[in-house]
Motif scaffolding. Structure first.
Motif, PDB file in Angstrom:
ATOM      1  N   VAL A 132       0.922  -0.961  -0.152  1.00 51.62           N
ATOM      2  CA  VAL A 132       0.073  -0.255  -0.105  1.00 51.62           C
ATOM      3  C   VAL A 132       1.117   1.032   0.354  1.00 51.62           C
ATOM      4  CG1 VAL A 132      -1.984   1.345   1.374  1.00 51.62           C
ATOM      5  CG2 VAL A 132      -1.894  -1.192   1.343  1.00 51.62           C
ATOM      6  N   ARG A 133       2.053   1.406   1.143  1.00 48.61           N
ATOM      7  CA  ARG A 133       2.796   2.251   0.938  1.00 48.61           C
ATOM      8  C   ARG A 133       3.716   2.316  -0.614  1.00 48.61           C
ATOM      9  NH1 ARG A 133       6.303   0.778   4.798  1.00 48.61           N
ATOM     10  NH2 ARG A 133       8.112  -0.131   3.063  1.00 48.61           N
ATOM     11  N   LYS A 134       4.080   1.546  -1.330  1.00 49.50           N
ATOM     12  CA  LYS A 134       4.364   1.667  -2.178  1.00 49.50           C
ATOM     13  C   LYS A 134       3.511   2.074  -3.139  1.00 49.50           C
ATOM     14  CE  LYS A 134       8.385  -1.599  -1.428  1.00 49.50           C
ATOM     15  NZ  LYS A 134       9.396  -1.649  -1.179  1.00 49.50           N
ATOM     16  N   SER A 135       2.241   1.576  -3.557  1.00 48.44           N
ATOM     17  CA  SER A 135       1.120   2.129  -4.663  1.00 48.44           C
ATOM     18  C   SER A 135       1.325   3.137  -4.652  1.00 48.44           C
ATOM     19  CB  SER A 135      -0.300   1.191  -4.196  1.00 48.44           C
ATOM     20  OG  SER A 135       0.225  -0.261  -3.898  1.00 48.44           O
ATOM     21  N   LEU A 136       1.020   3.870  -3.195  1.00 46.67           N
ATOM     22  CA  LEU A 136       0.939   5.529  -2.716  1.00 46.67           C
ATOM     23  C   LEU A 136       2.092   6.000  -3.184  1.00 46.67           C
ATOM     24  CD1 LEU A 136      -1.353   4.811   0.822  1.00 46.67           C
ATOM     25  CD2 LEU A 136      -1.934   5.525  -1.834  1.00 46.67           C
ATOM     26  N   GLU A 137       3.044   5.896  -3.738  1.00 51.34           N
ATOM     27  CA  GLU A 137       4.465   6.918  -3.959  1.00 51.34           C
ATOM     28  C   GLU A 137       5.140   7.022  -2.811  1.00 51.34           C
ATOM     29  OE1 GLU A 137       3.666   8.356  -7.832  1.00 51.34           O
ATOM     30  OE2 GLU A 137       4.019   6.634  -8.876  1.00 51.34           O
ATOM     31  N   LEU A 138       5.131   6.710  -1.878  1.00 53.38           N
ATOM     32  CA  LEU A 138       5.638   7.436  -0.756  1.00 53.38           C
ATOM     33  C   LEU A 138       7.308   6.803  -0.294  1.00 53.38           C
ATOM     34  CD1 LEU A 138       2.494   6.619   1.899  1.00 53.38           C
ATOM     35  CD2 LEU A 138       2.920   8.722   0.784  1.00 53.38           C
ATOM     36  N   PRO A 139       7.471   7.523  -0.067  1.00 54.61           N
ATOM     37  CA  PRO A 139       8.990   7.308   0.984  1.00 54.61           C
ATOM     38  C   PRO A 139       9.589   6.205   1.259  1.00 54.61           C
ATOM     39  CG  PRO A 139       8.907   9.230   1.953  1.00 54.61           C
ATOM     40  CD  PRO A 139       7.335   8.905   0.929  1.00 54.61           C
ATOM     41  N   GLU A 140      10.472   5.272   1.349  1.00 52.25           N
ATOM     42  CA  GLU A 140      10.769   4.107   1.946  1.00 52.25           C
ATOM     43  C   GLU A 140      11.521   4.306   3.205  1.00 52.25           C
ATOM     44  OE1 GLU A 140      10.782   0.399   0.887  1.00 52.25           O
ATOM     45  OE2 GLU A 140       8.737   1.613  -0.013  1.00 52.25           O
ATOM     46  N   PRO A 141      11.369   3.457   4.046  1.00 51.75           N
ATOM     47  CA  PRO A 141      11.390   4.003   6.247  1.00 51.75           C
ATOM     48  C   PRO A 141      13.213   2.926   5.602  1.00 51.75           C
ATOM     49  CG  PRO A 141      10.049   2.227   6.009  1.00 51.75           C
ATOM     50  CD  PRO A 141       9.783   2.285   4.245  1.00 51.75           C
ATOM     51  N   LYS A 142      13.781   3.508   6.614  1.00 51.23           N
ATOM     52  CA  LYS A 142      14.941   2.531   6.652  1.00 51.23           C
ATOM     53  C   LYS A 142      14.790   1.465   7.152  1.00 51.23           C
ATOM     54  CE  LYS A 142      17.993   6.722   7.371  1.00 51.23           C
ATOM     55  NZ  LYS A 142      18.836   8.014   8.070  1.00 51.23           N
ATOM     56  N   TYR A 143      15.861   0.504   6.747  1.00 51.04           N
ATOM     57  CA  TYR A 143      15.691  -0.618   6.934  1.00 51.04           C
ATOM     58  C   TYR A 143      17.158  -0.947   8.447  1.00 51.04           C
ATOM     59  CZ  TYR A 143      11.759  -0.897   4.303  1.00 51.04           C
ATOM     60  OH  TYR A 143      11.164  -1.165   3.250  1.00 51.04           O
ATOM     61  N   ARG A 144      16.579  -1.817   9.510  1.00 48.88           N
ATOM     62  CA  ARG A 144      17.551  -2.770   9.906  1.00 48.88           C
ATOM     63  C   ARG A 144      17.640  -3.790   9.924  1.00 48.88           C
ATOM     64  NH1 ARG A 144      18.737  -0.201  15.989  1.00 48.88           N
ATOM     65  NH2 ARG A 144      16.569  -0.057  15.754  1.00 48.88           N
ATOM     66  N   LEU A 145      18.219  -5.585   9.788  1.00 48.84           N
ATOM     67  CA  LEU A 145      17.750  -6.608  10.286  1.00 48.84           C
ATOM     68  C   LEU A 145      18.272  -6.674  11.409  1.00 48.84           C
ATOM     69  CD1 LEU A 145      17.448  -8.790   7.948  1.00 48.84           C
ATOM     70  CD2 LEU A 145      19.855  -9.525   7.921  1.00 48.84           C
ATOM     71  N   GLY A 146      16.852  -8.014  11.564  1.00 52.24           N
ATOM     72  CA  GLY A 146      16.251  -8.696  12.787  1.00 52.24           C
ATOM     73  C   GLY A 146      16.979 -10.534  12.812  1.00 52.24           C
ATOM     74  N   ILE A 147      18.073 -10.637  13.232  1.00 54.01           N
ATOM     75  CA  ILE A 147      18.477 -12.441  13.053  1.00 54.01           C
ATOM     76  C   ILE A 147      17.747 -12.944  14.471  1.00 54.01           C
ATOM     77  CG2 ILE A 147      19.905 -14.714  12.622  1.00 54.01           C
ATOM     78  CD1 ILE A 147      21.145 -11.649  10.981  1.00 54.01           C
ATOM     79  N   LEU A 148      17.542 -14.141  15.116  1.00 53.88           N
ATOM     80  CA  LEU A 148      17.200 -14.531  16.349  1.00 53.88           C
ATOM     81  C   LEU A 148      16.815 -16.354  15.554  1.00 53.88           C
ATOM     82  CD1 LEU A 148      14.106 -15.775  15.613  1.00 53.88           C
ATOM     83  CD2 LEU A 148      13.293 -13.479  16.953  1.00 53.88           C
ATOM     84  N   GLY A 149      17.239 -16.830  16.806  1.00 56.44           N
ATOM     85  CA  GLY A 149      17.859 -18.390  17.194  1.00 56.44           C
ATOM     86  C   GLY A 149      17.589 -19.480  18.123  1.00 56.44           C
ATOM     87  N   PHE A 150      17.137 -20.110  18.253  1.00 55.46           N
ATOM     88  CA  PHE A 150      16.759 -20.399  20.038  1.00 55.46           C
ATOM     89  C   PHE A 150      17.914 -21.789  20.568  1.00 55.46           C
ATOM     90  CE2 PHE A 150      13.276 -18.739  17.588  1.00 55.46           C
ATOM     91  CZ  PHE A 150      13.117 -18.293  19.148  1.00 55.46           C
ATOM     92  N   LYS A 151      18.114 -21.454  21.386  1.00 51.31           N
ATOM     93  CA  LYS A 151      19.131 -22.945  21.534  1.00 51.31           C
ATOM     94  C   LYS A 151      18.446 -23.535  23.129  1.00 51.31           C
ATOM     95  CE  LYS A 151      23.235 -23.306  24.694  1.00 51.31           C
ATOM     96  NZ  LYS A 151      24.821 -22.669  25.920  1.00 51.31           N
ATOM     97  N   LYS A 152      18.086 -24.750  23.137  1.00 45.85           N
ATOM     98  CA  LYS A 152      17.185 -25.631  24.371  1.00 45.85           C
ATOM     99  C   LYS A 152      18.103 -25.526  25.262  1.00 45.85           C
ATOM    100  CE  LYS A 152      15.265 -28.781  20.771  1.00 45.85           C
ATOM    101  NZ  LYS A 152      15.140 -29.904  20.616  1.00 45.85           N
ATOM    102  N   GLU A 153      17.528 -25.161  26.913  1.00 48.31           N
ATOM    103  CA  GLU A 153      18.022 -24.783  27.638  1.00 48.31           C
ATOM    104  C   GLU A 153      17.144 -23.949  28.498  1.00 48.31           C
ATOM    105  OE1 GLU A 153      21.625 -22.062  30.235  1.00 48.31           O
ATOM    106  OE2 GLU A 153      22.503 -22.828  27.738  1.00 48.31           O
ATOM    107  N   LEU A 154      16.554 -24.948  29.400  1.00 49.66           N
ATOM    108  CA  LEU A 154      15.615 -24.418  30.546  1.00 49.66           C
ATOM    109  C   LEU A 154      16.695 -23.149  31.868  1.00 49.66           C
ATOM    110  CD1 LEU A 154      15.154 -28.057  32.597  1.00 49.66           C
ATOM    111  CD2 LEU A 154      13.303 -26.471  30.592  1.00 49.66           C
ATOM    112  N   SER A 155      15.717 -21.760  31.485  1.00 50.94           N
ATOM    113  CA  SER A 155      15.704 -20.869  31.815  1.00 50.94           C
ATOM    114  C   SER A 155      14.235 -19.840  32.124  1.00 50.94           C
ATOM    115  CB  SER A 155      16.790 -20.070  31.109  1.00 50.94           C
ATOM    116  OG  SER A 155      17.149 -18.724  31.792  1.00 50.94           O
ATOM    117  N   SER A 156      14.198 -19.793  33.166  1.00 54.66           N
ATOM    118  CA  SER A 156      13.293 -19.116  32.999  1.00 54.66           C
ATOM    119  C   SER A 156      14.084 -17.636  34.171  1.00 54.66           C
ATOM    120  CB  SER A 156      11.906 -20.035  34.926  1.00 54.66           C
ATOM    121  OG  SER A 156      11.546 -20.963  34.477  1.00 54.66           O
TER     122      SER A 156
END
Length: 308
Positions: A132-156
């Motif tokens: 929708v933003r692109k269709s309205l020809e609005l500027p693009e925001p800046k972007y960062r990249l998020g990466i995540l993963g998991f390790k099996k370990e009990l922790s509360s």
């Protein structure tokens, strides 16, 4: 009034739920074949219960503070509102169910190629790469990249650990039966920094995922079409989180609906000062943390959603 919402993320689903409760004819278009955000750390302040009281049953853990580990100083930052660990995937499904029970029509596997016709109002809630933003020809925001993963370990544990890095930070979040590690940084740097960190800590992750995180404030001046959530680029500069800001924006939209121009003015008034303050605060803390750590207090307290 017929309303089209593009995107069944948390903001779109929340709007569909609340607008349907008000008696509007709401249709949600979602390109994926199922509901549920899978790439998210799932850390939400207690304020989530103000928006979605039913989310209480999804709480997996409670987080009271964060430890910031700069190279030469460790800082404890307490939250004025406790944080909950909640599956974003399950939260989306919960709100989708509430929206449908209120009367909203959810259309899955609908990847639109043009702005839907035959609707009185259209709301783009279609995320960082908003069509929708692109269709309205609005500027693009800046972007960062998020990466995540998991390790099996009990922790509360009741705290999160973070390691500030170049243009971002690395985190460790206890989730009961497993621990999540992740990074938010510039797209070209994130993977390299994260891999070096994991190697140094001798950590092997499972189910690694990634997504882009927008940063900005982009809204149209259009009486018929508007944006909400990540489509506006609204995410917190210090954490990249967008759920609380997205839901806050959704509430502003509900209060000003159906006047989209009034909505834009209200959004600017509410968010612009917070964006300026938070960006300045983050830059200052990072500068002091890396260059003059002795100026930073060992203990502090913040309002984690708005820093004020």
């Amino acid at each position: 009034m017929r309303i089209a919402i593009i995107g069944a993320g948390i903001s779109g689903l929340y709007l569909a739920w609340k607008l349907s409760e008000k008696g509007y004819d709401v249709t949600v278009f979602e390109k994926k074949e199922k509901i549920g955000q899978e790439v998210c750390s799932g850390l939400f302040s207690k304020r989530i219960l103000e928006f979605i009281p039913e989310s209480r049953k999804l709480i997996q853990n409670r987080i009271n503070y964060v430890i910031l580990r700069f190279p030469k100083k460790t800082i404890k930052v307490e939250f004025s509102k406790v944080f909950f660990v909640i599956s974003h995937f399950e939260l989306d499904k919960l709100v989708a169910d509430l929206a449908q029970k209120a009367g909203a029509n959810l259309l899955l596997s609908h990847n639109i190629g043009e702005i839907p016709k035959g609707y009185d109002k259209i709301i783009g809630c279609d995320g960082a790469n908003s069509f929708v933003r692109k269709s309205l020809e609005l500027p693009e925001p800046k972007y960062r990249l998020g990466i995540l993963g998991f390790k099996k370990e009990l922790s509360s544990s009741n705290f999160v650990e973070t390691w500030p890095c170049k243009n971002g930070f690395i985190w460790k979040i206890p989730k009961g039966k497993e621990i999540e590690y992740g990074i938010l940084a510039k797209s070209k740097e994130a993977k390299l920094i994260f891999d070096e960190f994991l190697k140094k800590k001798n950590i092997i992750l499972e189910r690694t995922k990634s997504k882009i995180v927008p940063q900005g404030f982009i809204m149209p001046s259009n009486p018929l079409i508007t944006l909400c959530g990540d489509a506006t680029g609204l995410t917190k500069s210090w954490s990249g989180g967008g759920v609380m800001w997205g839901l806050t924006g959704a509430e502003i939209l509900l209060k000003t609906f159906p006047d989209f121009l009034k909505y834009k003015r209200a959004m600017r008034k509410f968010f612009i000062p917070k964006i300026i303050f938070s960006k300045t605060a983050v830059k200052l803390v990072y500068f002091l943390g890396f260059k003059m750590p002795w100026f930073l207090p060992k203990n502090s307290r913040i309002e984690s959603d708005f820093l004020l």
